[in-house]
Design a protein around this motif. Structure first.
Motif, PDB file in Angstrom:
ATOM      1  N   GLY A 177      52.410  64.385  33.363  1.00  0.00           N
ATOM      2  CA  GLY A 177      53.136  65.101  32.320  1.00  0.00           C
ATOM      3  C   GLY A 177      52.188  65.958  31.511  1.00  0.00           C
ATOM      4  O   GLY A 177      51.396  66.734  32.055  1.00  0.00           O
ATOM      5  N   THR A 178      52.227  65.801  30.187  1.00  0.00           N
ATOM      6  CA  THR A 178      51.446  66.661  29.306  1.00  0.00           C
ATOM      7  C   THR A 178      49.950  66.489  29.484  1.00  0.00           C
ATOM      8  O   THR A 178      49.177  67.409  29.200  1.00  0.00           O
ATOM      9  N   PHE A 179      49.512  65.331  29.970  1.00  0.00           N
ATOM     10  CA  PHE A 179      48.081  65.103  30.157  1.00  0.00           C
ATOM     11  C   PHE A 179      47.614  65.502  31.554  1.00  0.00           C
ATOM     12  O   PHE A 179      46.587  65.019  32.034  1.00  0.00           O
ATOM     13  N   SER A 180      48.335  66.412  32.187  1.00  0.00           N
ATOM     14  CA  SER A 180      47.981  66.854  33.541  1.00  0.00           C
ATOM     15  C   SER A 180      46.610  67.518  33.585  1.00  0.00           C
ATOM     16  O   SER A 180      45.988  67.592  34.651  1.00  0.00           O
ATOM     17  N   GLY A 181      46.126  67.971  32.437  1.00  0.00           N
ATOM     18  CA  GLY A 181      44.814  68.604  32.402  1.00  0.00           C
ATOM     19  C   GLY A 181      43.674  67.681  32.760  1.00  0.00           C
ATOM     20  O   GLY A 181      42.561  68.140  33.047  1.00  0.00           O
ATOM     21  N   VAL A 182      43.914  66.368  32.758  1.00  0.00           N
ATOM     22  CA  VAL A 182      42.880  65.424  33.203  1.00  0.00           C
ATOM     23  C   VAL A 182      42.447  65.780  34.618  1.00  0.00           C
ATOM     24  O   VAL A 182      41.247  65.786  34.942  1.00  0.00           O
ATOM     25  N   PHE A 183      43.417  66.087  35.475  1.00  0.00           N
ATOM     26  CA  PHE A 183      43.115  66.450  36.853  1.00  0.00           C
ATOM     27  C   PHE A 183      42.946  67.950  37.040  1.00  0.00           C
ATOM     28  O   PHE A 183      41.993  68.415  37.662  1.00  0.00           O
ATOM     29  N   PHE A 184      43.889  68.718  36.495  1.00  0.00           N
ATOM     30  CA  PHE A 184      43.919  70.148  36.787  1.00  0.00           C
ATOM     31  C   PHE A 184      42.953  70.969  35.941  1.00  0.00           C
ATOM     32  O   PHE A 184      42.698  72.125  36.260  1.00  0.00           O
ATOM     33  N   ASP A 185      42.447  70.386  34.851  1.00  0.00           N
ATOM     34  CA  ASP A 185      41.621  71.192  33.953  1.00  0.00           C
ATOM     35  C   ASP A 185      40.344  70.485  33.514  1.00  0.00           C
ATOM     36  O   ASP A 185      39.680  70.951  32.590  1.00  0.00           O
ATOM     37  N   HIS A 186      40.013  69.359  34.111  1.00  0.00           N
ATOM     38  CA  HIS A 186      38.766  68.645  33.796  1.00  0.00           C
ATOM     39  C   HIS A 186      38.657  68.339  32.301  1.00  0.00           C
ATOM     40  O   HIS A 186      37.566  68.365  31.729  1.00  0.00           O
ATOM     41  N   TRP A 187      39.781  68.050  31.673  1.00  0.00           N
ATOM     42  CA  TRP A 187      39.809  67.953  30.210  1.00  0.00           C
ATOM     43  C   TRP A 187      39.851  66.496  29.752  1.00  0.00           C
ATOM     44  O   TRP A 187      40.496  65.656  30.377  1.00  0.00           O
ATOM     45  N   GLU A 188      39.156  66.241  28.650  1.00  0.00           N
ATOM     46  CA  GLU A 188      39.213  64.935  28.000  1.00  0.00           C
ATOM     47  C   GLU A 188      39.897  65.108  26.648  1.00  0.00           C
ATOM     48  O   GLU A 188      39.487  65.953  25.850  1.00  0.00           O
ATOM     49  N   TYR A 189      40.923  64.323  26.388  1.00  0.00           N
ATOM     50  CA  TYR A 189      41.761  64.522  25.217  1.00  0.00           C
ATOM     51  C   TYR A 189      41.346  63.637  24.044  1.00  0.00           C
ATOM     52  O   TYR A 189      40.971  62.478  24.227  1.00  0.00           O
ATOM     53  N   GLU A 190      41.430  64.215  22.862  1.00  0.00           N
ATOM     54  CA  GLU A 190      41.218  63.450  21.643  1.00  0.00           C
ATOM     55  C   GLU A 190      42.522  62.749  21.293  1.00  0.00           C
ATOM     56  O   GLU A 190      43.570  63.401  21.125  1.00  0.00           O
ATOM     57  N   LEU A 191      42.482  61.426  21.189  1.00  0.00           N
ATOM     58  CA  LEU A 191      43.678  60.628  20.928  1.00  0.00           C
ATOM     59  C   LEU A 191      43.587  60.040  19.525  1.00  0.00           C
ATOM     60  O   LEU A 191      42.689  59.255  19.226  1.00  0.00           O
ATOM     61  N   ASN A 192      44.511  60.404  18.662  1.00  0.00           N
ATOM     62  CA  ASN A 192      44.467  59.970  17.260  1.00  0.00           C
ATOM     63  C   ASN A 192      45.650  59.058  16.964  1.00  0.00           C
ATOM     64  O   ASN A 192      46.805  59.477  17.011  1.00  0.00           O
ATOM     65  N   SER A 193      45.349  57.808  16.646  1.00  0.00           N
ATOM     66  CA  SER A 193      46.406  56.844  16.316  1.00  0.00           C
ATOM     67  C   SER A 193      46.611  56.711  14.807  1.00  0.00           C
ATOM     68  O   SER A 193      47.533  56.022  14.371  1.00  0.00           O
TER      69      SER A 193
END
Length: 391
Positions: free
Chosen positions: A290-306
């Motif tokens: 879904g929205t975190f598809s950039g993990v594979f397609f864009d080599h991206w690491e996301y900042e996760l704020n709880s």
């Protein structure tokens, strides 16, 4: 340059109004990014690379701002045409084009194209005769997050002959195009590209080809956990490099990630929790399909704020699907979370919702327009006099 970031209160208000997951786009941030680029590179005509995020929320705002668009397929051309955007405001910047794409371009009145091979010249001459064409050059930049030059770009030594062949086939070779690669943190590749382009323009002039346009592509970075760059200094240095080209040379750019990367937040929820092999694991209602598809397609690491405090523990975050590859983050430092806790991912506007799927039957996260939501929430709070405004 600051990104759009929801506060805890704003995220919770939206999560109480809409089921998660969803994403929120700020058009005020879109305008800030666009204005920053235009203020620091005033010669540049901006063609937004809609592949990065084709949301109508962003496209409509960019249209209002006077931007043009970089398209790569018949689908993108038809999407823009249906939104009332003319072919004059598009560049078909995919160096290798499909027949259906060329037919759609001809029907929409698209008259600007890039190419990097002799074979592509004959295709364009057949479907879009007399089109204005730019030769895409290969610029080596191994440090780019996504090195597009492994796939596209003619070798500089072949440039003049390819331009001449395009002219002989009835096309109008107007210039050169480069792309230093995505998420480039140094201006050095730009200056190298400018030097190569300047030399080729001089050589082309020597055989009677007067090139009037330079397309510097995209590649400007957006904030990331490991990104350390002064974007203002970077853009000003690139602009300084453009001064070697006479004022009558048009400068185009095709920013995608830079325009949309910082304008969207994803809001997801913890739907499961367990400890596996001593590692705390959380399961979210959005993931890499879904929205975190950039993990594979864009080599991206996301900042996760709880928005929670407490001891940070290396944790794993999984998406909701049944695929074991659906891993949003591993060893991510997180406070202790509980079921139904909200998590906001920032700087996730580029190559996320654009490449999201409905794998395993999970729907794509809907996209909300922040400024409209903000104004509606404020109006409701004012009417009820019992709610705190979230703006």
């Amino acid at each position: 340059m600051k990104s759009f970031k929801l506060t805890k209160k704003q995220a919770l208000v939206l999560a109480n109004k809409y089921p998660t997951p969803f994403a929120v786009i700020s058009t005020e941030q879109v305008e800030k990014n666009y204005r920053f680029l235009k203020d620091n590179m005033p010669r540049v005509r901006v063609f937004y690379a809609m592949k990065a995020n084709p949301s109508p929320i962003i496209i409509n705002k960019m249209t209002q701002l006077g931007a043009s668009f970089d398209v790569a397929s018949d689908g993108e051309i038809q999407t823009l045409t249906a939104m009332g955007i003319t072919g004059e405001n598009m560049i078909y910047a995919n160096p290798i084009k499909t027949t259906s794409g060329l037919k759609a371009a001809a029907a929409a009145g698209v008259n600007k194209f890039t190419f990097d091979t002799k074979e592509e010249i004959y295709k364009m001459a057949a479907y879009v005769p007399r089109a204005k064409v730019l030769l895409r050059l290969r610029i080596k930049n191994a440090k780019a997050l996504v090195n597009l030059n492994e796939k596209f770009g003619a070798e500089p030594q072949d440039a003049v002959q390819l331009l001449k062949t395009a002219q002989q086939q009835g096309l109008d070779p107007i210039g050169l195009a480069v792309h230093v690669g995505s998420q480039t943190l140094s201006t050095e590749p730009y200056h190298e590209a400018f030097s190569i382009c300047h030399t080729i323009m001089d050589r082309a002039k020597g055989i009677g080809l007067s090139l009037s346009t330079l397309d510097i592509g995209g590649g400007l970075p957006v904030p990331a956990p490991d990104t350390c760059v002064n974007l203002e200094s970077m853009v000003k240095d690139i602009n300084k490099g453009l001064t070697q080209f006479p004022p009558d040379i048009e400068i185009w750019a095709e920013p995608g990630r830079y325009i949309c990367g910082t304008v969207m937040n994803a809001v997801t929820r913890v739907i499961g929790k367990q400890t596996r092999a001593g590692i705390v694991c959380y399961y979210l209602d959005d993931g890499v399909y879904g929205t975190f598809s950039g993990v594979f397609f864009d080599h991206w690491e996301y900042e996760l704020n709880s928005f929670k405090s407490g001891k940070l523990i290396p944790s794993t975050f999984f998406g909701p699907s049944c695929d074991s590859l659906d891993v949003v983050a591993k060893n991510y430092p997180s406070p202790d979370l509980q079921i139904d806790d909200i998590i906001v991912a920032t700087d996730c506007g580029a190559y996320t919702s654009a490449s999201a799927t409905t794998f395993n039957g999970f729907a794509k996260a809907p996209l909300l327009h922040w400024e409209k939501e903000r104004d509606a929430i404020a109006a409701e709070a004012k009417r009820s006099d019992t709610c705190e405004a979230v703006i």
